[in-house]
Design an enzyme around this catalytic site. Structure first.
Site, PDB file in Angstrom:
ATOM      1  N   GLY A  48       0.771  -1.240   0.000  1.00  0.00           N
ATOM      2  CA  GLY A  48       0.000   0.000   0.000  1.00  0.00           C
ATOM      3  C   GLY A  48       0.800   1.286   0.000  1.00  0.00           C
ATOM      4  N   ASP A 104       0.871   3.182   4.543  1.00  0.00           N
ATOM      5  CA  ASP A 104      -0.181   3.951   3.892  1.00  0.00           C
ATOM      6  C   ASP A 104      -1.191   4.494   4.891  1.00  0.00           C
ATOM      7  OD1 ASP A 104      -1.141   1.410   4.481  1.00  0.00           O
ATOM      8  OD2 ASP A 104      -1.882   0.972   2.469  1.00  0.00           O
ATOM      9  N   ASP A 107      -4.764   2.031  10.998  1.00  0.00           N
ATOM     10  CA  ASP A 107      -6.140   1.633  11.267  1.00  0.00           C
ATOM     11  C   ASP A 107      -6.203   1.079  12.695  1.00  0.00           C
ATOM     12  OD1 ASP A 107      -8.789   0.936  10.953  1.00  0.00           O
ATOM     13  OD2 ASP A 107      -8.414  -0.790   9.685  1.00  0.00           O
ATOM     14  N   LYS A 135      -6.749   6.839  10.530  1.00  0.00           N
ATOM     15  CA  LYS A 135      -8.200   6.755  10.696  1.00  0.00           C
ATOM     16  C   LYS A 135      -8.608   7.107  12.105  1.00  0.00           C
ATOM     17  CE  LYS A 135      -9.705   3.340   7.411  1.00  0.00           C
ATOM     18  NZ  LYS A 135     -10.420   2.070   7.209  1.00  0.00           N
ATOM     19  N   PHE A 156     -13.548   3.143   4.465  1.00  0.00           N
ATOM     20  CA  PHE A 156     -12.595   2.346   3.683  1.00  0.00           C
ATOM     21  C   PHE A 156     -12.219   3.114   2.423  1.00  0.00           C
ATOM     22  CE2 PHE A 156     -11.166  -0.972   0.784  1.00  0.00           C
ATOM     23  CZ  PHE A 156     -10.295  -1.664   1.604  1.00  0.00           C
ATOM     24  N   VAL A 157     -10.928   3.378   2.264  1.00  0.00           N
ATOM     25  CA  VAL A 157     -10.473   4.178   1.123  1.00  0.00           C
ATOM     26  C   VAL A 157      -9.557   3.369   0.204  1.00  0.00           C
ATOM     27  CG1 VAL A 157     -10.669   6.423   2.258  1.00  0.00           C
ATOM     28  CG2 VAL A 157      -8.550   5.117   2.506  1.00  0.00           C
ATOM     29  N   ASP A 163      -5.550  -0.467  -1.870  1.00  0.00           N
ATOM     30  CA  ASP A 163      -6.313  -1.390  -2.716  1.00  0.00           C
ATOM     31  C   ASP A 163      -7.628  -1.841  -2.110  1.00  0.00           C
ATOM     32  OD1 ASP A 163      -5.025  -3.012  -0.631  1.00  0.00           O
ATOM     33  OD2 ASP A 163      -5.865  -4.701  -1.744  1.00  0.00           O
ATOM     34  N   ARG A 169      -5.211   0.500  -6.921  1.00  0.00           N
ATOM     35  CA  ARG A 169      -4.005   1.161  -6.412  1.00  0.00           C
ATOM     36  C   ARG A 169      -3.551   2.296  -7.323  1.00  0.00           C
ATOM     37  NH1 ARG A 169      -2.047  -2.126  -2.282  1.00  0.00           N
ATOM     38  NH2 ARG A 169      -2.255  -4.364  -2.575  1.00  0.00           N
TER      39      ARG A 169
HETATM   40  P1  5GP Z   1      -3.707  -1.836  10.896  1.00  0.00           P
HETATM   41  O1  5GP Z   1      -2.722  -2.895  11.169  1.00  0.00           O
HETATM   42  O2  5GP Z   1      -3.339  -0.468  11.397  1.00  0.00           O
HETATM   43  O3  5GP Z   1      -5.095  -2.221  11.284  1.00  0.00           O
HETATM   44  O4  5GP Z   1      -3.882  -1.798   9.359  1.00  0.00           O
HETATM   45  C1  5GP Z   1      -3.073  -1.190   8.497  1.00  0.00           C
HETATM   46  C2  5GP Z   1      -3.255  -1.847   7.159  1.00  0.00           C
HETATM   47  O5  5GP Z   1      -4.634  -2.230   6.908  1.00  0.00           O
HETATM   48  C3  5GP Z   1      -2.912  -0.859   6.091  1.00  0.00           C
HETATM   49  O6  5GP Z   1      -1.549  -0.932   5.783  1.00  0.00           O
HETATM   50  C4  5GP Z   1      -3.802  -1.311   4.960  1.00  0.00           C
HETATM   51  O7  5GP Z   1      -3.143  -2.341   4.249  1.00  0.00           O
HETATM   52  C5  5GP Z   1      -5.018  -1.905   5.604  1.00  0.00           C
HETATM   53  N1  5GP Z   1      -6.120  -0.923   5.663  1.00  0.00           N
HETATM   54  C6  5GP Z   1      -6.655  -0.383   6.768  1.00  0.00           C
HETATM   55  N2  5GP Z   1      -7.617   0.499   6.460  1.00  0.00           N
HETATM   56  C7  5GP Z   1      -7.691   0.512   5.111  1.00  0.00           C
HETATM   57  C8  5GP Z   1      -8.493   1.251   4.177  1.00  0.00           C
HETATM   58  O8  5GP Z   1      -9.353   2.080   4.486  1.00  0.00           O
HETATM   59  N3  5GP Z   1      -8.267   0.996   2.864  1.00  0.00           N
HETATM   60  C9  5GP Z   1      -7.351   0.088   2.428  1.00  0.00           C
HETATM   61  N4  5GP Z   1      -7.233  -0.075   1.118  1.00  0.00           N
HETATM   62  N5  5GP Z   1      -6.566  -0.606   3.285  1.00  0.00           N
HETATM   63  C10 5GP Z   1      -6.735  -0.389   4.609  1.00  0.00           C
HETATM   64 MG    MG Z   2      -0.808  -2.235   4.256  1.00  0.00          MG
END
Ligand code: 5GP
Ligand code: MG
Length: 183
Positions: A48, A104, A107, A135, A156-157, A163, A169
């Site tokens: 990402g 990227d 979350d 987020k 969700f973006v 992606d 992407r």
């Molecule tokens: P975390 O481990 O912080 O929950 O997640 C981070 C990863 O989840 C990001 O690197 C991404 O790959 C994926 N992710 C989380 N939210 C989104 C979103 O809104 N869109 C997309 N495309 N990927 C997300």
């Molecule tokens: Mg990622």
């Protein structure tokens, strides 16, 4: 692809100017705190962050190297991030280095926290973190982020490297998708 777009959250111009500012901030901090070795190792988290990191490095005049990491959620559709799996490995000479982990989007926080722990185990002198998007939602793992591009709502973006099922992407803007596109 255009017909799948619900709303443009951040357009390419807004992204470009924010990435420029982030690059300057990172470069300035490095100049003032870098000490004798102002070199950094960037650790982008695949896939990402590829577009973001490609733009960001062109605003960093320092000597730098890149060591990618790949962290993926368990296979399947990933509207929610699940437990992360690590693939690949870091450069083996991170000891004493200034490392900047780049992702990227923040979350749940699990991905960044995991990669941060791994980099610290390599005895990096300093580990900083940078995300394009953060987020607004509770984190599963608290993680300090040093550089944030944009705070966004809990939606969700896709686009600009992000992606849905590996598609979208290549969209230059950050957008939300129509529900029909996510079936
Ligand atoms: P975390 O481990 O912080 O929950 O997640 C981070 C990863 O989840 C990001 O690197 C991404 O790959 C994926 N992710 C989380 N939210 C989104 C979103 O809104 N869109 C997309 N495309 N990927 C997300
Ligand atoms: Mg990622």
């Amino acid at each position: 692809m255009r017909k799948d777009v619900h709303r443009v959250l951040l357009d390419r111009e807004a992204i470009a100017s924010r990435v420029t500012a982030l690059g300057r901030a990172i470069a300035d901090d490095l100049e003032s705190t870098g000490g004798p070795s102002r070199e950094i190792v960037l650790v982008p988290i695949l896939t990402g962050s590829i577009v973001f990191v490609a733009d960001l490095i062109r605003h960093l005049p320092q000597r730098l190297r890149i060591g990618v990491m790949s962290v993926s959620s368990y296979p399947g559709r990933s509207l929610e991030s699940k437990s992360a799996l690590i693939h690949g490995s870091l450069p083996d000479d991170l000891a004493g280095r200034h490392v900047l982990i780049v992702d990227d989007i923040l979350d749940t926080g699990q991905t960044l926290a995991l990669v941060r722990r791994i980099v610290l185990e390599h005895h990096a002198a300093q580990v900083r973190t940078c995300v394009l998007l953060r987020k607004s939602r509770p984190r599963v793992e608290e993680v300090d982020v040093d550089y944030v591009g944009f705070d966004i709502p809990d939606v969700f973006v896709v686009g600009y490297g992000l992606d849905y099922n590996d598609y979208y992407r290549n969209l230059p803007d950050l957008v939300t998708l129509r529900p029909e596109a996510m079936r």
